[in-house]
Design a protein around this motif. Structure first.
Motif, mmCIF file in Angstrom:
data_model
loop_
_atom_site.group_PDB
_atom_site.id
_atom_site.type_symbol
_atom_site.label_atom_id
_atom_site.label_comp_id
_atom_site.label_asym_id
_atom_site.label_seq_id
_atom_site.Cartn_x
_atom_site.Cartn_y
_atom_site.Cartn_z
ATOM 1 N N ASN A 200 0.856 -1.188 0.000
ATOM 2 C CA ASN A 200 0.000 0.000 0.000
ATOM 3 C C ASN A 200 0.893 1.239 0.000
ATOM 4 N N TRP A 201 1.045 1.827 -1.184
ATOM 5 C CA TRP A 201 1.961 2.950 -1.345
ATOM 6 C C TRP A 201 1.425 4.199 -0.641
ATOM 7 N N PRO A 202 2.260 4.873 0.151
ATOM 8 C CA PRO A 202 1.809 6.093 0.822
ATOM 9 C C PRO A 202 1.568 7.251 -0.138
ATOM 10 N N THR A 203 2.252 7.206 -1.295
ATOM 11 C CA THR A 203 2.129 8.314 -2.246
ATOM 12 C C THR A 203 2.581 7.847 -3.617
ATOM 13 N N GLY A 204 2.255 8.631 -4.636
ATOM 14 C CA GLY A 204 2.832 8.399 -5.955
ATOM 15 C C GLY A 204 1.894 7.876 -7.019
ATOM 16 N N LEU A 205 2.455 7.799 -8.246
ATOM 17 C CA LEU A 205 1.755 7.308 -9.428
ATOM 18 C C LEU A 205 2.247 5.912 -9.758
ATOM 19 N N GLY A 206 1.378 5.069 -10.325
ATOM 20 C CA GLY A 206 1.746 3.697 -10.656
ATOM 21 C C GLY A 206 1.980 3.492 -12.134
#
Length: 370
Positions: A200-206
């Motif tokens: 579960n990424w805390p921030t950002g684009l995939g």
């Protein structure tokens, strides 16, 4: 008379050559056409793709079809038994192994995960510590001219611009390596995000796949991401130097990946045992004597079943072709690694793989006896 003899000799040579061609074509026709289907990690995709092309030249009746869908997808297809082999940069977890009993791990190459960035006017070599990278991916460091980044890059004119974070959107062995490193260097990352092929990424684009992350960083000014080294090189992306436990800022290269493999104090399990704890990254995390070693270095694996008759529609010819291809990949196939920015396997790992490949059976019969 001499001319007649010369003509006769020439005719004989041509006849032998023609017979040889027909004999070769007959043998090729007599061998069944086999397609080996594989899927998984994009980390080793350039190498496996090269292998597929080169092996087909040697064995025209064998077609290797490999789809780079990410380690998570490859592991799932391996569990579901929809491919002949899978590739993953993360070894199977205990939970995954329980769903795919008698899986063999075969390390096929060594490579590195690198920090890539798009900073107009700034070339490769920006320095990063593990703590800084963790804080960027935690969303705690949000500007390129943050004092922590400036402090270790005093001669770089860093812009007062927001950092756009890019990560993988798919289940990824590259992500497993990256998050393993962040977990080793940051207790906050370890406690709140952890390691895995998907987190579960805390921030950002995939972005999907190494190529997707590379493209997204390339298209987005002031962005940062992580990819396997060959994607940075082939896409002409700028990449950073990362501090190792010895305190050095190390440029990613075949040499620094090789150093990492040399320093990694790993005792490899048997091919049919659990590999869930095998990690070059973890082995280097606290090694203050690992001079010249790039800290985010990893094996990439091929996963196959020890008994191949568990695969639907598997036959003996396909099983034999798979084993022959794997044997070629860990031997002759290693000669293609360096030109694609991977490290050829050390001899002790090749010997280890030989024993693993000899374990593979079809209907209980050993397939490789050399």
């Amino acid at each position: 008379m001499k001319m007649a003899r010369g003509v006769a000799v020439t005719i004989l040579i041509v006849a032998i050559a023609v017979m040889g061609v027909f004999a070769y074509q007959y043998l090729m026709r007599s061998e069944p056409t086999v397609t080996l289907n594989g899927a998984g990690a994009t980390f080793p995709f350039p190498l496996i793709d090269k292998w597929a092309s080169e092996y087909h030249k040697i064995k025209p009746n064998v077609q290797v079809n490999y789809q780079g869908i990410g380690s998570g997808g490859g592991i799932q297809q391996h569990i579901e038994k929809t491919v002949h082999f899978a590739a993953s940069d993360a070894p199977l977890t205990e939970a995954q192994a329980s769903k795919a009993p008698n899986t063999l791990h075969i390390p096929i190459t060594i490579g590195g995960v690198v920090v890539i960035y798009n900073l107009p006017g700034i070339s490769k070599g920006l320095k990063f510590t593990g703590e800084i990278l963790a804080d960027i991916y935690l969303g705690k460091i949000t500007k390129w001219n943050d004092p922590k980044i400036v402090a270790i890059n005093p001669n770089v004119n860093l812009p007062d611009k927001p950092i756009t974070v890019v990560h993988r959107s798919d289940g990824s062995g590259t992500t497993y390596i990256w998050t393993s490193y962040l977990s080793d260097v940051s207790s906050e990352w370890r406690e709140h995000v952890g390691r895995g092929t998907s987190v579960n990424w805390p921030t950002g684009l995939g972005g999907k796949g190494n190529d997707g992350v590379a493209a997204l960083v390339q298209q987005t000014p002031y962005s940062i991401g992580y990819v396997e080294f060959t994607y940075a090189k082939t896409n002409n992306l700028t990449y950073g130097y990362v501090q190792n436990a010895a305190g050095e800022f190390i440029e990613p290269s075949i040499e620094s990946f090789s150093k990492a493999a040399e320093y990694a104090a790993l005792t490899l399990p048997r091919g049919d045992e659990s590999w869930s704890k095998v990690s070059i990254v973890d082995s280097l995390a606290n090694n203050t004597q690992a001079y010249g070693a790039y800290p985010i270095t990893s094996f990439s694996y091929i996963l196959v079943y020890k008994e191949l008759n568990v695969l639907p529609n598997m036959d003996e010819a396909t099983a034999k072709a798979l084993v022959d291809f794997l044997w070629w990949a860990i031997h002759d196939g290693q000669s293609y690694a360096a030109n694609l920015y991977y490290v050829p396997l050390p001899q002790n790992v090749v010997a280890h793989n030989e024993e693993t490949i000899r374990m593979i059976t079809f209907n209980g019969q050993q397939l490789f006896r050399r």
